[in-house]
Design a protein around this motif. Structure first.
Motif: not given
Length: 172
Positions: A155-159
């Motif tokens: 799972n990958a997240f960018w914020f």
């Protein structure tokens, strides 16, 4: 005189704060390979833009922060940036090029083209991906999750929070 000194201090402070940071966290059992892009996303062509590839992966459980392009010294470093100022105006610049400082103030982190590698050499399917804004004027991709058709091993997240960009990747 105090007003002049304060004005100079304020301008310098604003310029330093314009140099944005990206924080990358690898919470997988794999090595994380990053190719980062920054650009001026306020115009339709994203110029100027910068693209840099780290020669060394972020190890499992590791983290790295890049504060701009100029003299980025974290490990792993990005030794060279491909700088595009306009169509047919592309050059490679070492991380110590003074040209990178004003470009850092005129751009922001745009995306990460990343892949994972197994420290033991095993093949990892479905792991070559892009997160962030993949093109000027396009919506931002903030999350990548496994689906039945694309069973990513992560799972990958960018914020973005408080002017800093965060990229976190973790085992699914």
């Amino acid at each position: 005189m105090k007003k002049i000194l304060f004005s100079i201090f304020a301008i310098c402070t604003l310029q330093l704060s314009a140099q944005k940071t990206i924080n990358i966290f690898n919470n997988t059992k794999y090595n994380l390979h990053n190719a980062l892009m920054g650009a001026d996303q306020t115009n339709s062509n994203c110029y100027p833009s910068l693209f840099g590839v780290s020669n060394t992966p972020v190890p499992s459980g590791g983290a790295v922060s890049y504060t701009g392009y100029y003299n980025n010294s974290p490990n792993p470093s990005i030794p060279t940036w491909s700088v595009t100022l306009a169509v047919n105006n592309v050059s490679n610049m070492p991380t110590n090029s003074p040209v990178l400082t004003p470009l850092g103030m005129a751009t922001d982190w745009m995306m990460n083209k990343f892949f994972l590698s197994d420290p033991n050499g095993a093949t990892i399917p479905y792991n070559n991906e892009t997160i962030g804004t993949i093109g000027c004027g396009l919506p931002i991709i903030t999350e990548i999750h496994p689906t039945p058709s694309i069973p990513y091993p992560f799972n990958a997240f960018w914020f973005v929070v408080g002017g800093q960009t965060y990229f976190n990747i973790e085992d699914k």
